[in-house]
Design an enzyme around this catalytic site. Structure first.
Site, short mmCIF file in Angstrom:
data_model
loop_
_atom_site.label_atom_id
_atom_site.label_comp_id
_atom_site.label_asym_id
_atom_site.label_seq_id
_atom_site.Cartn_x
_atom_site.Cartn_y
_atom_site.Cartn_z
CG ASP A 216 -1.87 1.14 1.22
OD1 ASP A 216 -1.46 2.27 0.89
OD2 ASP A 216 -3.05 0.92 1.51
CG HIS A 217 1.42 4.31 -3.18
ND1 HIS A 217 0.18 3.98 -3.63
CD2 HIS A 217 1.49 5.67 -3.29
CE1 HIS A 217 -0.46 5.06 -4.01
NE2 HIS A 217 0.32 6.12 -3.81
CG HIS A 279 -4.13 4.46 -0.85
ND1 HIS A 279 -3.29 3.38 -0.84
CD2 HIS A 279 -4.31 4.79 -2.16
CE1 HIS A 279 -2.97 3.08 -2.10
NE2 HIS A 279 -3.58 3.91 -2.92
C1 BG6 Z 1 -3.63 4.72 -6.47
C2 BG6 Z 1 -4.98 4.81 -7.13
O1 BG6 Z 1 -3.57 3.60 -5.62
O2 BG6 Z 1 -3.41 5.88 -5.70
C3 BG6 Z 1 -5.07 6.05 -7.99
O3 BG6 Z 1 -5.19 3.65 -7.93
C4 BG6 Z 1 -4.73 7.27 -7.19
O4 BG6 Z 1 -6.36 6.18 -8.57
C5 BG6 Z 1 -3.40 7.08 -6.47
O5 BG6 Z 1 -4.66 8.37 -8.08
C6 BG6 Z 1 -3.11 8.21 -5.53
O6 BG6 Z 1 -1.80 8.10 -5.07
P1 BG6 Z 1 -0.96 9.38 -4.71
O7 BG6 Z 1 0.32 8.85 -4.16
O8 BG6 Z 1 -0.78 10.14 -5.99
O9 BG6 Z 1 -1.78 10.13 -3.72
#
Ligand code: BG6
Length: 530
Positions: A216-217, A279
């Site tokens: 989960d980044h 997230h």
């Molecule tokens: C991803 C989603 O996991 O997270 C995207 O699939 C979203 O739709 C993105 O735009 C958002 O990540 P960050 O790091 O740009 O907030």
């Protein structure tokens, strides 16, 4: 009120001589990493080009990868090793904006990259992979440690895991410590509780839980990790971090972008599956968790998981009082006209997919009883910003009652800004200079870039490094994934069974549908003006 706040800046306490030299730190970490091969399934896809290769290169150039390391890319595209290397070097120039590229270092890095064109359904392909892994084990001295990265469409995950087992590549559920296999699984991790459970079962047939790294980044973002440090390395916040002092918490995840060519995926996902189940709930769990016994991965994950388990299930008879959704229509962002969601490629003209949601959550435990956690998240909103705002209770007695109307009533707010402009700010009242007493709300700000003078590393950099080190703290564990789906799945089912909504219900460039404001106004609160 926030717009009127005047900024104060803070300076770091450390003297330059006390700061850690990043290279020294890198060298000490390098000693701890074990040799390994990383096998990327879906190596010709967007994620590999945009995130994985830039992150690996950045780690390589900081000497944070093991000396004995190589990458094998697999996908259906026909290419040889050199063509793959060239394509990854081009991707570096195209996508790795934040990573300084040194020509010679990139050439050395590219020499560690290998490629195998593969049909993932074909047993023979996995025998060929096994042979290549053995060859590179000798050539690069990787000692047979392998990390398998699933970056393919999720429909292929189970097939690949089974093939790894058949080819005896998955290895050692036997308990032997080395050589080790690990598997990194990209989101989406299932599309509801049943499919997530099935995927977990399949993975557990082949890998032990400590070998599974579900990415989960958001957990790899520097500012998200800093929440733990802020809460548990400082003595002043934790005594206030509870229902006695906190009135409510607001989490905003606003994007100005739309679905960016991913209409087909997004139609199947929607905002709740795409970012809330993973997230947003991870952010809630870090903000609300108890102090872990140690930083050991199981201890920290135990505490995050307890939060998810304590979130009150939605009352399906009054769902609209707890969660609302929206879909953007055409509008204007940054002076540019943008199309509505239904006009995006591969999106149905009658789509009922939500591109926005707002939630009111309660965590039923001693620390948080009756404290609302408001979460809003959406695409094509007015501003790109992700932040967590902790709203403290107001001062109990209005002593400065002669001040202008309303100005003494504001609460203190601690804002953890996740992106962009990563930092922390605290809003508090001061006396405006002058012979009469007038209050002024100021904000004391800490900004990462000015305090540290460096750009923050990408989330993937941190997460890939942790996986190589075998540290799973920042990855989602089986129980957490299933708890999150347990909360979200009934909502998805109720929405699917309910009447069609009159979408679109917000214009691109706005802050979402009116229902989102009403949700929070019911508690006499309001979303922050960002
Ligand atoms: C991803 C989603 O996991 O997270 C995207 O699939 C979203 O739709 C993105 O735009 C958002 O990540 P960050 O790091 O740009 O907030």
């Amino acid at each position: 009120m926030d717009n009127n706040c005047k900024n104060l800046s803070v300076t770091t306490v450390n003297k330059a001589s006390e700061l850690i030299n990043p290279l020294d730190e890198a060298l000490s970490l390098e000693q701890a990493v074990e040799p390994c091969t990383m096998v990327i399934f879906g190596a010709h896809g967007d994620l590999t080009k945009r995130k994985l290769i830039p992150a690996l290169y950045s780690l390589y150039s900081q000497r944070l990868l093991p000396d004995s390391f190589c990458v094998i890319g697999l996908s259906r595209t026909q290419m040889n090793h050199d063509e793959f290397r060239l394509s990854m070097c081009q991707a570096m120039h195209e996508f790795a904006d934040d990573v300084p590229i040194d020509k010679d270092t990139l050439a050395q890095f590219a020499n560690c990259l290998y490629y195998l064109p593969t049909n993932f359904g074909d047993n023979k392909a996995f025998s060929a992979l096994s042979l290549l892994i053995d060859e590179l084990k000798v050539k690069h001295q990787t000692r047979g440690n392998n990390i398998f990265y699933l970056s393919t469409p999720p429909s292929l995950y189970i097939q690949i895991v089974r093939q790894l087992a058949l080819a005896s590549l998955a290895g050692t559920k036997s308990g032997k410590k080395t050589p080790w296999p690990r598997i990194i699984v990209e989101k989406p991790f299932g599309r509801d509780l049943a499919s997530a459970r099935l995927l977990n079962q399949e993975l557990h047939q082949v890998f032990a839980e400590h070998q599974i790294f579900r990415i989960d980044h958001y957990l790899g973002k520097e500012t998200v990790q800093n929440i733990m440090v802020l809460r548990f390395a400082n003595g002043i916040f934790e005594p206030l971090w509870n229902r006695q002092h906190i009135e409510h918490v607001q989490i905003t995840n606003a994007e100005t972008i739309g679905v960016e060519g991913r209409g087909a995926y997004y139609e199947e996902a929607g905002n709740l599956r795409d970012v809330v189940q993973n997230h947003m709930l991870q952010l809630v769990s870090i903000i609300a968790m108890e102090p872990p016994v140690s930083l050991d991965s199981e201890d920290t994950r135990d505490e995050r998981s307890k939060v998810l388990k304590s979130i009150r299930p939605f009352d399906l008879t009054k769902l609209d009082q707890y969660i609302v959704r929206g879909q953007y229509g055409p509008g204007c962002i940054g002076g540019q006209k943008v199309p509505g969601y239904r006009d995006e490629r591969n999106v149905s003209a009658e789509s009922q997919t939500e591109t926005f949601s707002a939630l009111r959550l309660y965590i039923d435990n001693w620390r948080w009883a009756d404290v609302p956690f408001y979460v809003r998240s959406g695409k094509r909103l007015a501003k790109a910003i992700t932040e967590i705002a902790i709203h403290f209770r107001r001062a109990p007695h209005r002593l400065f009652h002669n001040t202008r109307e309303g100005e003494a009533l504001d609460p203190n707010v601690l804002v953890l800004q996740i992106q962009p402009d990563e930092g922390i700010s605290l809003k508090f009242a001061t006396k405006q200079p002058g012979p009469t007493t007038h209050l002024r709300w100021l904000s004391m700000d800490f900004a990462y870039d000015t305090a540290f003078g460096t750009t923050t590393p990408s989330a993937y950099e941190r997460l890939l490094h942790d996986c190589i080190m075998g540290d799973a703290s920042l990855f989602a564990r089986t129980d957490a994934v299933e708890q999150a789906w347990e909360l979200i799945t009934p909502v998805l089912e109720a929405w699917a069974a309910g009447p069609r909504l009159d979408f679109p219900n917000y214009s691109a460039g706005s802050w979402g549908p009116q229902a989102s404001d009403n949700l929070i106004a019911g508690d006499l609160n309001a979303w922050r003006h960002l």
